[in-house]
Design an enzyme around this catalytic site. Structure first.
Site, PDB file in Angstrom:
ATOM      1  CD1 TRP A 153      42.467  -2.858   7.089  1.00  0.00           C
ATOM      2  CD2 TRP A 153      44.059  -2.375   8.902  1.00  0.00           C
ATOM      3  NE1 TRP A 153      43.029  -1.524   6.992  1.00  0.00           N
ATOM      4  CE2 TRP A 153      43.747  -1.439   8.130  1.00  0.00           C
ATOM      5  CE3 TRP A 153      44.672  -2.352   9.915  1.00  0.00           C
ATOM      6  CZ2 TRP A 153      44.345   0.280   8.254  1.00  0.00           C
ATOM      7  CZ3 TRP A 153      45.470  -1.195  10.433  1.00  0.00           C
ATOM      8  CH2 TRP A 153      45.303   0.043   9.443  1.00  0.00           C
ATOM      9  CG  ASN A 154      41.865  -1.985  13.707  1.00  0.00           C
ATOM     10  OD1 ASN A 154      40.716  -2.383  13.106  1.00  0.00           O
ATOM     11  ND2 ASN A 154      41.677  -1.050  14.793  1.00  0.00           N
ATOM     12  N   GLY A 230      34.676   0.416  10.856  1.00  0.00           N
ATOM     13  CA  GLY A 230      35.713   0.860   9.926  1.00  0.00           C
ATOM     14  C   GLY A 230      35.479   2.279   9.783  1.00  0.00           C
ATOM     15  N   GLY A 231      35.940   2.708   8.510  1.00  0.00           N
ATOM     16  CA  GLY A 231      36.107   4.239   8.039  1.00  0.00           C
ATOM     17  C   GLY A 231      35.027   4.799   7.928  1.00  0.00           C
ATOM     18  CD  GLU A 252      34.237   1.128  16.943  1.00  0.00           C
ATOM     19  OE1 GLU A 252      34.947   2.228  16.618  1.00  0.00           O
ATOM     20  OE2 GLU A 252      34.808   0.145  16.878  1.00  0.00           O
ATOM     21  CG  LEU A 253      31.517   4.742  11.933  1.00  0.00           C
ATOM     22  CD1 LEU A 253      30.809   5.880  11.031  1.00  0.00           C
ATOM     23  CD2 LEU A 253      31.616   3.515  11.021  1.00  0.00           C
ATOM     24  CD  GLU A 384      40.113   7.544  12.456  1.00  0.00           C
ATOM     25  OE1 GLU A 384      40.080   6.631  13.616  1.00  0.00           O
ATOM     26  OE2 GLU A 384      39.502   7.327  11.668  1.00  0.00           O
TER      27      GLU A 384
END
Length: 492
Positions: A153-154, A230-231, A252-253, A384
């Protein structure tokens, strides 16, 4: 505000979910529902994936030359350029990101499509210098097939562009699932792909929750590659799901990126870099430079300047051009940030600025926050946050700075601030991160790869390697001899 209703985009058609169920998206600046989206389930996912496969196998798509695909991508870039304000306003409404940042991001997106369009017909194979007589071999790159893209969502438009453009350039078709918290702009983008002339089914957008739609998509037997941002916890589920279809993965975390400020740095520039690294996007960035490692000789001066600058950050409505920091994107993320503040205090970290919600009547806002930490082992230094919390710690020399920087489960990005060119190269070589910025931070380019080390993921997005990542390499052998093939039980 009246509720805006959206539909999914499958096989070139706008459609509701099979079940008819929907979910609402909340405006982070007001916490009120502003949009409604279809809640996709496994049947909707199957419909989208089968549409993508049908398009992939269609003569209409397969007959397009790589150059023709590049022209479609360039047209899509042009359409994005014509709709910058619409897309920027929509994204700011959906996820609370500042309009000044969404305008900047969307304004640069066409460059990703132009650059990738130029790569579409540059995926050249090789003629191999064999050690065999009367044999020839060459390689070609072919598309993998149906791609699944999972978008957070960012920064939904940007993080979609760096997956969508290379996937299409290589000749694949795609099913995209945006976050349930920020789906609107990708459906607007789907409309632009249609206007650009992409055949039906080449691009499909489904909306819904990760546990239902996301799981069904990433484990679908017809999906051949998954591109995920995402996470780390969600990524573990994606990796497990990919075992069902043996899909190739790019991940891509998260990150806990260090910014290392040496004694000879331009302090004012480094302060601006620190502010950009952790307070831009309200800290909701994978590359957020949240660990500030400062040489002891300038520690007090740097910290004083940082606090002075951070306390003057204007918090306000994301669609106000004068705002410098907007809200958190979700209520859950605001709660996460608040919990980090309490954990940091409990461990003995010293709160120097912020730590609370500002005096704003509505919205998920949080103050720019700065902690001085006691050790790199502190929770705030290791985990994080994905929020506007800077953790500051001093170091004595280059070796200690390097040890602190690399003492992390993550390795996505790092900033190095120094006037010493030799030191800059030494640190860039030895810091374990996929992106290194020297005397700058958060710079991006369509030509520069993005990706991490360690728990920050694997694979690279953006740049020429990103297109190759969406291909399979094939080796073709030719027997040039006029003689019949010899003993079938002997390798030639």
């Amino acid at each position: 505000m009246s509720l805006q209703k959206f539909q999914m985009y499958i096989n070139g058609e706008w459609t509701d979910s099979f079940s008819g169920q929907t979910f609402k998206s909340l405006d982070p600046s007001t916490t009120q529902a502003w949009a409604e989206f279809p809640d996709a389930d496994e049947s909707d996912v199957t419909r989208a994936v089968e549409s993508a496969l049908k398009a992939f196998e269609s003569q209409e798509w397969r007959s397009l030359t790589a150059t023709a695909r590049g022209k479609l991508l360039r047209k899509l870039g042009d359409l994005i350029a014509e709709n910058i304000e619409t897309l920027a306003q929509l994204e700011s409404t959906d996820n609370g990101k500042l309009i000044r940042e969404t305008r900047s991001q969307v304004g640069y997106l066409p460059e990703f499509f132009y650059y990738t369009a130029g790569l579409a017909d540059k995926l050249e194979g090789e003629t191999l210098p064999l050690d065999k007589q009367d044999m020839m071999a060459y390689t070609i790159h072919e598309p993998v097939g149906v791609v699944a893209a999972i978008i957070p969502w960012n920064s939904p438009l940007y993080l979609t562009a760096i997956k969508l453009a290379p996937a299409l350039a290589a000749g694949n078709t795609i099913v995209i699932k945006p976050s349930e918290h920020a789906s609107a702009t990708l459906l607007e983008l789907a409309q632009l792909t249609e206007e650009a002339g992409f055949p039906k089914g080449v691009v499909n957008i489904i909306t819904g929750y990760g546990a239902k739609a996301g799981a069904a998509l990433t484990s679908h037997p017809l999906v051949k590659k998954i591109a995920f941002t995402g996470g780390t916890e969600t990524a573990r589920h994606v990796v497990r799901n990919s075992a069902e279809n043996f899909a190739r993965l790019s991940l891509e975390l998260g990150g806990k990126s260090p910014q290392i400020i040496f004694g000879d740095a331009d302090i004012d520039s480094a302060v601006n870099g620190a502010v950009a690294g952790i307070f831009a996007a309200s800290g909701q960035s994978c590359v957020a430079g949240s660990r500030l490692l400062v040489h002891e000789s300038i520690y007090d001066t740097f910290l004083s300047k940082l606090l002075n600058r951070a306390e003057r950050i204007k918090i306000g409505h994301p669609r106000d051009d004068s705002s410098e920091m907007g809200p958190m994107a979700t209520a859950q993320q605001l709660s996460v940030v608040e919990s980090f503040v309490e954990k940091a205090k409990a461990e003995g970290a010293r709160l120097r600025l912020g730590g609370n919600k500002p005096d704003i009547a509505e919205g998920w806002y949080f103050e720019p926050t700065v902690f001085e930490c006691n050790s790199n082992a502190d929770y705030l230094m290791q985990e994080e946050v994905f929020g506007p919390i800077a953790a500051v710690i001093p170091f004595k020399d280059e070796s200690e700075a390097l040890a602190i920087a690399n003492d992390s489960q993550f390795g996505l990005a790092a900033g190095i601030w120094t006037r010493d060119l030799a030191r800059a190269h030494r640190m860039a070589k030895n810091v374990q991160s996929g992106i290194i910025w020297v005397n700058t931070y958060r710079a991006v380019s369509a030509m520069a790869s993005i990706g991490g080390f360690k728990n920050s993921g694997y694979g690279r997005e953006s740049g020429i390697d990103s297109v190759l990542a969406f291909t399979e390499k094939k080796t073709v052998w030719l027997n040039l001899s006029s003689e019949p093939m010899a003993d079938p039980f002997v390798m030639r």
